[in-house]
Structures are given as C-alpha cells and as structure tokens.
Design an enzyme around this catalytic site. Sequence first.
Site, PDB file in Angstrom:
ATOM      1  CB  SER A  53      18.798  69.572  -6.993  1.00  0.00           C
ATOM      2  OG  SER A  53      20.025  69.000  -6.627  1.00  0.00           O
ATOM      3  CG  ASP A 180      20.398  71.546  -4.286  1.00  0.00           C
ATOM      4  OD1 ASP A 180      19.330  71.868  -4.822  1.00  0.00           O
ATOM      5  OD2 ASP A 180      20.771  70.363  -4.155  1.00  0.00           O
TER       6      ASP A 180
END
Length: 328
Positions: A53, A180
């Site tokens: 991320s 993500d």
Amino acid sequence: MLPRSGPHQPVFRILSLDGGGIRGIFTASFLATAEEMAGRRIGEHFDLIAGTSTGGIIALAVAFGIPARRVLEMYLERGERIFRRPRRLGMLLRPRYGNRHLAQALREIFGDRSINDVRTPVCIPSYELTNSYPRIWKDEHAGNLLWWGDQPAWRIALATSAAPLYFPAFQVLPGDSHVDGGLYANNPVLVAVTEAVHTFAQPLGRIRVLSIGAGERAERIPFERASGMGLWQWRSAIYEHMLIAQARSAHEIARRLLAPGQYERVNIPLERAYRLDDYEAATTLLEPGAQEARTRSELLRSQFLDGPARMGRDQKAAVAATYRRGAA
C-alpha cells in the site's frame, strides 16, 4: 534445488514497509532522516525491499534510488489534494475517493519506469479480486515472472494502494482487478523473508530485517458497544482492526523466526485512532518519524547503514539464473 549460502557469504538485508494510508508520512520521514545520516540512498543498503500500500509506493521509490526526502515531499504536497474531497456517499455506495490525483502523483514520481528498472529487488503485494488470490509484484530477480516485470511502476503502486472503501479497484492487466495488498500483508515482512529464503537461497541465520510501520491505534471498542455493533458501526473500524491484527501477527511470527539482532521493528503508538485519509493528523507524524531515526541512529548504522548492500549485483543475477534453471 537452489544452492545454500556458504559460511563466508554476507548477511542479506531486507527493508519491509507497512501500509497505512497517508500515515506513510511517518515512514518517509524516518527513511529521509536515516538516508541523510548515512549519506547514501537508502535502497543501496538493502538486498530486497518489500512494501504494501503506502509502503509499496515508498518501497518502489527507494528501490529506484529516488531520494526519500523527495518521497516525503510528495506526501506533504499531494496528500491534501488526494484526500481533499470525499464523495458524499463514500464508503456506502462508492469508494470515498477517486484515484485521479493519486495516479497523477505516482506518474510524476515514477515516470515511465517499469518494475524491472529498480536498482534493488522488490516485492509489492496486491490482492486480485477476479481469482481471489494474493499477488506479489516483483522485478525479474525471480525467474518465474513471465513478462510482468515490464509493467509500469506507477500502475503497480496504484494497485497495491487501492484500499477498499477509500479508492476504486485498479486494473493492471486485461481481465484482472486489484485492491490493496493490505488485505493479507499490510506488514509484508513474511513475504520478504520467504522471498529471501526461497528465491535468494538465504538461510534464516543470514537474514537481517528492518521493518517499519506507519503508526497504529485502532478505535477502542469495549464489549458493551461491540456486542451491539452492526454494518454501519463496523464500516471503517473493522478495516483498521483487520490491518492491525495481521500486521501484528506478521511481526510476532518474524521475531520468533529470526534470532535477536536479526530483526528490528520500528513503529509508534498513536495518541488516537487516525483514519487512513486524515491528512492533518498524519502531518503530526513528520517529527516522530525523524526522531525515531535519530534515536536509533547507532543501531541503524551498525546493522543496516554501514555500507552498500552486501550481496552484489553479480551474485543476485547468479541466484536468479539458478532459479530460472530450477523452475524450467
């Protein structure tokens, strides 16, 4: 079978960077300060860099040799714009934000570079929704990647940071759908250690890890409240608790796999729960990040920043070639 490291081979140094949204300001501040203390780009000190991320964005940048200070400036200058205007029905009917401003910032910092252009090998997790399968993007240090290492870095950065509820899913290749990587590896330390053992043939005893979080504190929920919470009440709390739970789990496993002195974890408790998109709160992590680097300066210098990565490019290429022969 891959060859095992001999008794005279140097340690294999890993940099692992957690996810955490705009709280990546802490991570970037820590690395910028450490880089300036060392007098050398941070990526040059490590044999492998993993990031998820926001940590994936930073990991790719330092793996390319982009100064950590420039990455920090991008967060400070662009963060407010990226998270400026949440959609009114965000987190209910649509993602809270579009990804146009984030994509623009990533394209500016990475340009036309592909993953294969990194100076230091990388592992960048995302989660592929079409097949419900974890995906780890790598440069061609591993021989089983087909042509995926040619993908533009900005696209991989956008895929790993497509946090559900906050940003839309992102398509890297035709037919796929990525969100993500924090869904399964918000703390990617185990991804990195596995890569070191499996692909680079490193015994656990020769691995040394610097693992950096982005600050953590989920909303505290007493039993009296939790027992009556429904979908609306859990809408954001469950995501933050999930990220922290698996990040701490990865941390506990790593510190048991590696002997004392092999594993260093950097993270700070937050005075309150900061949302992943709380830009104003995240800017208060600028000085704590720098202070953590200064406080640990002696350890960082002796364990991680005492010179360039100890496995040279020729050694890495030889390991990759061996891997390819073994996979054929």
